[in-house]
Structures are given as C-alpha cells and as structure tokens.
Design an enzyme around this catalytic site. Structure first.
Site, PDB file in Angstrom:
ATOM      1  N   GLU A  10     -15.256  24.330 -52.154  1.00  0.00           N
ATOM      2  CA  GLU A  10     -14.309  23.395 -52.782  1.00  0.00           C
ATOM      3  C   GLU A  10     -14.811  21.995 -52.477  1.00  0.00           C
ATOM      4  O   GLU A  10     -14.845  21.591 -51.324  1.00  0.00           O
ATOM      5  CB  GLU A  10     -12.914  23.522 -52.162  1.00  0.00           C
ATOM      6  CG  GLU A  10     -12.335  24.910 -52.161  1.00  0.00           C
ATOM      7  CD  GLU A  10     -11.111  24.997 -51.256  1.00  0.00           C
ATOM      8  OE1 GLU A  10     -10.448  23.967 -51.006  1.00  0.00           O
ATOM      9  OE2 GLU A  10     -10.828  26.098 -50.781  1.00  0.00           O
ATOM     10  N   TYR A  94      -9.573  20.039 -60.796  1.00  0.00           N
ATOM     11  CA  TYR A  94      -8.266  19.396 -60.665  1.00  0.00           C
ATOM     12  C   TYR A  94      -8.334  18.085 -59.893  1.00  0.00           C
ATOM     13  O   TYR A  94      -9.376  17.734 -59.321  1.00  0.00           O
ATOM     14  CB  TYR A  94      -7.275  20.351 -60.009  1.00  0.00           C
ATOM     15  CG  TYR A  94      -7.649  20.853 -58.623  1.00  0.00           C
ATOM     16  CD1 TYR A  94      -8.773  21.668 -58.431  1.00  0.00           C
ATOM     17  CD2 TYR A  94      -6.886  20.538 -57.504  1.00  0.00           C
ATOM     18  CE1 TYR A  94      -9.102  22.140 -57.183  1.00  0.00           C
ATOM     19  CE2 TYR A  94      -7.212  21.013 -56.242  1.00  0.00           C
ATOM     20  CZ  TYR A  94      -8.319  21.815 -56.087  1.00  0.00           C
ATOM     21  OH  TYR A  94      -8.659  22.285 -54.847  1.00  0.00           O
ATOM     22  N   ASP A  96      -7.117  16.251 -56.677  1.00  0.00           N
ATOM     23  CA  ASP A  96      -6.534  16.507 -55.364  1.00  0.00           C
ATOM     24  C   ASP A  96      -6.481  15.178 -54.615  1.00  0.00           C
ATOM     25  O   ASP A  96      -7.513  14.557 -54.389  1.00  0.00           O
ATOM     26  CB  ASP A  96      -7.363  17.536 -54.595  1.00  0.00           C
ATOM     27  CG  ASP A  96      -6.619  18.058 -53.374  1.00  0.00           C
ATOM     28  OD1 ASP A  96      -5.406  17.776 -53.258  1.00  0.00           O
ATOM     29  OD2 ASP A  96      -7.241  18.739 -52.544  1.00  0.00           O
ATOM     30  N   GLU A 101     -11.701  17.290 -57.873  1.00  0.00           N
ATOM     31  CA  GLU A 101     -12.139  18.396 -57.011  1.00  0.00           C
ATOM     32  C   GLU A 101     -12.496  19.605 -57.851  1.00  0.00           C
ATOM     33  O   GLU A 101     -11.824  19.918 -58.829  1.00  0.00           O
ATOM     34  CB  GLU A 101     -11.024  18.765 -56.016  1.00  0.00           C
ATOM     35  CG  GLU A 101     -11.359  20.010 -55.187  1.00  0.00           C
ATOM     36  CD  GLU A 101     -10.609  20.098 -53.861  1.00  0.00           C
ATOM     37  OE1 GLU A 101      -9.966  19.111 -53.467  1.00  0.00           O
ATOM     38  OE2 GLU A 101     -10.687  21.173 -53.235  1.00  0.00           O
ATOM     39  N   SER A 103     -13.142  23.691 -57.303  1.00  0.00           N
ATOM     40  CA  SER A 103     -13.223  24.898 -56.473  1.00  0.00           C
ATOM     41  C   SER A 103     -14.049  25.905 -57.243  1.00  0.00           C
ATOM     42  O   SER A 103     -13.696  26.272 -58.365  1.00  0.00           O
ATOM     43  CB  SER A 103     -11.835  25.480 -56.223  1.00  0.00           C
ATOM     44  OG  SER A 103     -11.068  24.594 -55.456  1.00  0.00           O
ATOM     45  N   HIS A 158     -15.224  21.909 -48.653  1.00  0.00           N
ATOM     46  CA  HIS A 158     -14.765  23.054 -47.866  1.00  0.00           C
ATOM     47  C   HIS A 158     -15.475  24.334 -48.309  1.00  0.00           C
ATOM     48  O   HIS A 158     -15.842  24.471 -49.468  1.00  0.00           O
ATOM     49  CB  HIS A 158     -13.255  23.224 -48.022  1.00  0.00           C
ATOM     50  CG  HIS A 158     -12.466  22.041 -47.532  1.00  0.00           C
ATOM     51  ND1 HIS A 158     -11.103  21.964 -47.622  1.00  0.00           N
ATOM     52  CD2 HIS A 158     -12.852  20.887 -46.942  1.00  0.00           C
ATOM     53  CE1 HIS A 158     -10.685  20.807 -47.105  1.00  0.00           C
ATOM     54  NE2 HIS A 158     -11.724  20.141 -46.692  1.00  0.00           N
ATOM     55  N   ARG A 245      -9.171  34.684 -45.181  1.00  0.00           N
ATOM     56  CA  ARG A 245     -10.138  33.788 -45.808  1.00  0.00           C
ATOM     57  C   ARG A 245     -10.392  32.703 -44.774  1.00  0.00           C
ATOM     58  O   ARG A 245      -9.489  31.930 -44.452  1.00  0.00           O
ATOM     59  CB  ARG A 245      -9.550  33.189 -47.086  1.00  0.00           C
ATOM     60  CG  ARG A 245     -10.408  32.088 -47.693  1.00  0.00           C
ATOM     61  CD  ARG A 245      -9.767  31.516 -48.948  1.00  0.00           C
ATOM     62  NE  ARG A 245      -8.483  30.892 -48.689  1.00  0.00           N
ATOM     63  CZ  ARG A 245      -8.210  29.588 -48.886  1.00  0.00           C
ATOM     64  NH1 ARG A 245      -9.139  28.776 -49.329  1.00  0.00           N
ATOM     65  NH2 ARG A 245      -7.012  29.111 -48.641  1.00  0.00           N
ATOM     66  N   HIS A 247     -11.276  29.314 -43.875  1.00  0.00           N
ATOM     67  CA  HIS A 247     -11.328  28.071 -44.647  1.00  0.00           C
ATOM     68  C   HIS A 247     -12.027  27.036 -43.765  1.00  0.00           C
ATOM     69  O   HIS A 247     -11.495  26.640 -42.729  1.00  0.00           O
ATOM     70  CB  HIS A 247      -9.882  27.655 -44.974  1.00  0.00           C
ATOM     71  CG  HIS A 247      -9.777  26.413 -45.794  1.00  0.00           C
ATOM     72  ND1 HIS A 247     -10.297  26.329 -47.060  1.00  0.00           N
ATOM     73  CD2 HIS A 247      -9.194  25.217 -45.539  1.00  0.00           C
ATOM     74  CE1 HIS A 247     -10.038  25.120 -47.547  1.00  0.00           C
ATOM     75  NE2 HIS A 247      -9.377  24.422 -46.641  1.00  0.00           N
TER      76      HIS A 247
END
Lengths: 508, 67
Positions: A10, A94, A96, A101, A103, A158, A245, A247
């Site tokens: 991301e 999108y 953010d 951003e 993903s 990320h 997950r 992150h």
C-alpha cells in the site's frame, strides 16, 4: 506451519499542485484519481458510466493482534469516501488523508508484487497526464514516490503478508523486529538530512532510510502518532481463524525494482521460517527504536547494535544469519509456500547484495539499492558543481530522485536494472494477478462493471436486477484464481449465471 | 554444534560461488559501465532537468502526514 505467503503493498504518494497560490492536497489527490478513472472509464465504457465503490463493511483497523480492541480506534470510513475506486487489476486507488494511495492486488510472490508496484507507478504517471488535460493552462499535479517532505511529515509504504494464525504473535514480533531493523541496509531509499527533533543536517547529512526518523515505539497499533516498528493491527481481510495479515509500516517506498523485490522476498522467507518454528531463539535489541535509527545513520554498516544480553551485532551480521537460515529452510521445506521459483531468485539477489555491502563495493548496487544509488548521484553532483555539504541543491536532488514524471525523474534517467518489462507492466495496469482472489475481483469488474456495486478485499456485492443485492464472500485469498474460476468467468454471460455456477461449485 | 558448522559451510560455499561468478566479466560489470555512462549524461544535462529554483522548490515541498 507456513501458509502461502500472499502479499501486497500500500503506497501513499507525495503530491504537489503546481501553478495555484494555495494548493489543497486532498482535492489535488481527488482530482488526480478522478481524472484517471474518468479517462479509463470513457475509453472502455463511454462517458459518465457509474463506478464500483469500496465497501467498508468488514474493516476493523482497531483490532489489536495482541488480543484486544481499542475503544478509540479510528474508523477509516469518513474521509476516504470521497474517492475510493477498485480497478480491474484488483487494486484499490483512493485518497487517504491528504495523499493518493494505491493498494496493490493480492500477489502470490515478490516478483508479482514488484510488477503491480510498477503498475501503480505507471498509473500515477497516467493520472498526472490525465489531470493535465482537465486542469487550466499553467497548472500541473506532480506525484512523488517518497516517504517524507524533509520537514517532519511522513507518509507510508506499507507491506502486508498472510501469516498462520496459529503461530504465537510474540515469535512474529521477535524476528520481524530484527529483520526490519537490519534489512534497512538494502531497503533504505536514502535521505538528505534528519527529521528527528533536535537533530540537524550538520549532524546527519545523509542517512540510509526515509522513515527511521519517525518511529518511536517497538510495538503498537498506531500508524500516524508514536509509530511502532511492529504494527499490531489485526484485520486479516481473510478467515480470521486461519490467518493473520502482518501489516508492516516501517519500510521505505523503493524506486529500484530489486530493492522492492528483496524487501518483500526476504520478509516472506523470514516469516515462513518463524511459522515453521526454525527461528525460536532470536536476538533482542536492548532498544529496538534506537537500533532502527543507528542502522539508518551508519553509512559504514559497521556500527555494532547493542543486544539485551549485553552482546552486540551489526545489521549485516543479522542479515547474513537470516540468509543462512533461509538456505536451510529451502533445503528442508522447498519453495512452495514462499513463492516457488521466485524464492530462488530472492536468494541469489540477497546473496549478491549482502556480499557487495560487506565488501563496501557499491558500484554493483547502483540501480539496485536506492540509498546507494541516491548517494552516488548526490556525490557526483556535489563534486561536479563544487557544492558545500549543506547546499540546498542537494536536498532538491533528493526530492527530484522520487519525481514520477518520466522527463523529470532523476531516478528514471539513471537506467536502473529492471525485473519486469514495460509490456508486462502495461498489462498489469488492467489485468489482475492470476494466482490469488484478486483475479476474481478484477475479472468481475472488467466483465460486469455496472453490476459490481461494491467491492473490498474479502467480498464483492452484485446487483442482479432482482430484489436483493448479492454478496459473494472471498475469505480465502488463495482461491478465486484463474485456475479456480477462469473457465467459469469465461463461460458466464450474465451475473445471474455466474452466481448460479458459484452456488453449485463453491470455488471462490 | 554440527548443525551450525554445516550452516556456515553452506553459506561459505555459496558466497565463494558468487565471488567466482563475479570475477568473470559478466552482466553486473556491464551494468556498472552502462550506469556510469547514464550518470555522466545526467550530470551534463541536470540543470535542464532540475527545478530551476532549488530553494523555492525544497521549501514549498510540504506534505501532510499520512497513513
């Protein structure tokens, strides 16, 4: 036991609106994304076609992997509703906070993730060009792939990795910390100066990473304040009984494809080794946050990091230790869970990069490791122009290294090594990876754009023309692949046919 | 600790293999020459590529925190 290491990125990009007196990054980000979406939609479906939106129903960013739910966890929904699209390649694009951003779709190995990271960068380039078409003369949106503005403001790149829920989270924390601190020697994107309170550019003229200055805690749930090396957000976007997950918020965004590849590929291997119980005894830093910053500041890579038993180790020695264990892991368990043949390529490049770093032989790392590449460029420029170490032009070169405009990007002009070719990248801007559930998401969006009314990581919602909307859950990231659903998607002409097929065979 | 010894041996072998490969002129050497030429070209034209007012550019590059 290790699970298939599905992974993704991301990336929040920096954005500048040129040619206006008082630029607003939120509306600039929205304009950038909308310009791209309008262009793509008009090309494939005619003007003003509706767009599938993002569905927040299963988001839970306030769940903590250590087993509790924070009362004041921030819901992500409100500010992000403005622009939030899902693309036919399975990615989410999108606004953010105040950044565009991307993903990436879920990928089955590090090379696939590099491909979709490149696709994301190319979508940014296409978005800048689309925005130029709709902006007045003299205005322009410029996107930067970096993680800091040099003034104390940071934004992230990320990583996400699918991890076996049964593995004690403590083991993940222990080894992920050691890996994240030490891997900086090849994942760092390089930065002129230092943004820690009280430090100056005189003390730290250049450091290995963009991000190390911004971390304050070893472990925690935050991402914007008191950032932790290990983020404990427990939001698997998959069956929560089987999976976590992980992150990861600590990494830099890389321009060098090999650096992105190694960042993802080595972390995949370390996590798989934790899952197999190969690494039970690890090392603990006396102060992990200090160690993170020490590694970033030490361009010699020779400084020992203090461990909690009073001994010490260098980042290089810790990386050699993981490399050596990964050799054993692959001998014992094979590469099936860690990306197949890609894992062999990870090992080859990991060895090459550690060897060159150990020998302080930087020339093979130009175009391979970002901080080395950037430092090389800065040094050559400084010599050519006879600049003092504090010259503002060096900070300008740093920023412009990350400029994504092809004619302005200093990185692009260096002709760095590539792992994926332009043709593959062009295809990945539109087509999803075939090996994960992103395939089902992307194909459905491509085939029935007007009937997918909402999408998220673990479900799709269809408008069938009948009374109720139909939600198709996709809780297993390794299903919904081309192998599972490719022929069904090819056969079905309508959404109703698709839903009937899925009910009969349950392949998603 | 035979396991550890074996481990080091494996790593040492693979490191030697790598160094031998590296000693022969190959892809990475060519890549280095190629990149050096690219860098020289870039430095020749960098003033045309770089933002004309470096100070203004660096000062005005302000982002909001993210994530």
């Amino acid at each position: 036991m290790s699970v298939d290491k599905i992974l993704g990125l991301e990336t929040e990009y920096g954005i500048v609106h040129r040619g206006v007196p008082d630029p607003d990054p939120i509306s600039a980000s929205a304009l950038l994304i909308n310009a791209y979406l309008d262009q793509v939609s008009a090309a494939s479906r005619g003007p003003n076609a509706p767009r599938p939106g993002w569905d927040f129903v299963s988001e839970s960013p306030d769940h903590d992997a250590r087993g509790f739910i924070t009362a004041d966890g921030r819901a992500p929904a409100i500010e992000m509703h403005m622009v939030n699209a899902v693309l036919t390649n399975g990615a989410r694009y999108y606004v953010d906070h105040a950044h565009p951003e991307m993903s990436s779709p879920e990928c089955a190995d590090a090379l696939s993730a590099v491909l979709y990271d490149q696709a994301a960068d190319h979508i940014m380039v296409a978005s800048m060009e689309a925005a130029k078409e709709v902006l007045p003369e003299g205005q322009e949106l410029v996107v930067y792939k970096n993680n800091s503005d040099g003034k104390g403001n940071s934004y992230g790149c990320h990583e996400n990795y699918l991890v076996d829920r049964a593995v004690p989270f403590e083991q993940v924390v222990l080894h992920a910390t050691t890996h994240f601190v030490s891997r900086q020697i090849f994942t760092g994107a390089g930065k002129v100066g230092c943004e820690m309170p009280g430090s100056s550019r005189r003390q730290v003229p250049f450091q290995i990473t963009q991000r190390a200055d911004f971390f304050e805690e070893p472990v925690g749930l935050e991402t914007t304040l008191k950032r932790p090396i290990i983020n404990t957000r427990d939001e698997p976007h998959a069956d929560p009984l089987r999976y976590r997950r992980l992150h990861v918020i600590v990494g830099d965004a890389n321009l060098c494809q090999v650096a992105t590849f190694l960042k993802l590929g080595t972390t995949t291997l370390v996590l798989a080794m934790v899952e197999e119980g190969m690494l039970e005894q690890g090392v603990r830093f006396a102060d992990p946050v200090r160690a993170l910053q020490q590694v970033s500041f030490d361009l010699t890579l020779r400084q020992p990091l203090l461990l909690d038993d009073g001994s010490s180790a260098t980042a290089l020695s810790l990386q050699w230790s993981y490399y050596e264990k990964a050799v054993k892991y692959l001998e014992r368990f094979g590469s099936k869970k860690v990306g197949g043949a890609t894992a062999e390529l990870v090992m080859e490049r990991w060895l090459q990069v550690l060897t060159a770093l150990e020998q302080s032989e930087h020339s093979p790392l130009i175009g391979v490791v970002d901080w080395v590449t950037k430092q090389h460029l800065l040094t050559a420029y400084q010599e050519r122009k006879a600049l003092s170490a504090g010259d503002i032009r060096l900070a300008a070169v740093d920023l412009q290294y990350h400029d994504l405009r092809p004619d302005r990007s200093l990185f692009a002009r260096l002709g760095a090594e590539t792992l994926v070719d332009e043709r593959q990248v062009a295809a990945a801007m539109e087509k999803p990876p075939k090996e994960t559930r992103a395939y089902f998401r992307g194909r459905c969006l491509e085939k029935w754009p007007d009937q997918v009314v909402a999408a998220n990581w673990d479900s799709l919602v269809f408008e069938t023309g009948q009374t109720n909307l139909q939600r198709i859950p996709m809780m297993e990231p390794t299903r919904g692949t081309e192998k599972h659903v490719g022929s069904i998607l090819d056969q079905c002409a309508t959404v109703i046919e698709l839903l009937d097929h899925l009910k009969a065979s349950d392949p998603v | 600790m035979p396991e550890q010894e074996q481990q080091r041996k494996n790593a040492a072998t693979s490191r030697e293999d790598f160094e031998q490969e590296d000693a022969t002129p190959g892809a990475s050497g060519e890549q280095g020459v190629h990149l050096k030429a690219e860098l020289d070209d870039l430095l020749d034209e960098i003033d045309e590529v770089l933002e004309s007012n470096a100070e203004e550019f660096v000062k005005s590059y302000v982002q909001k925190g993210g994530e």
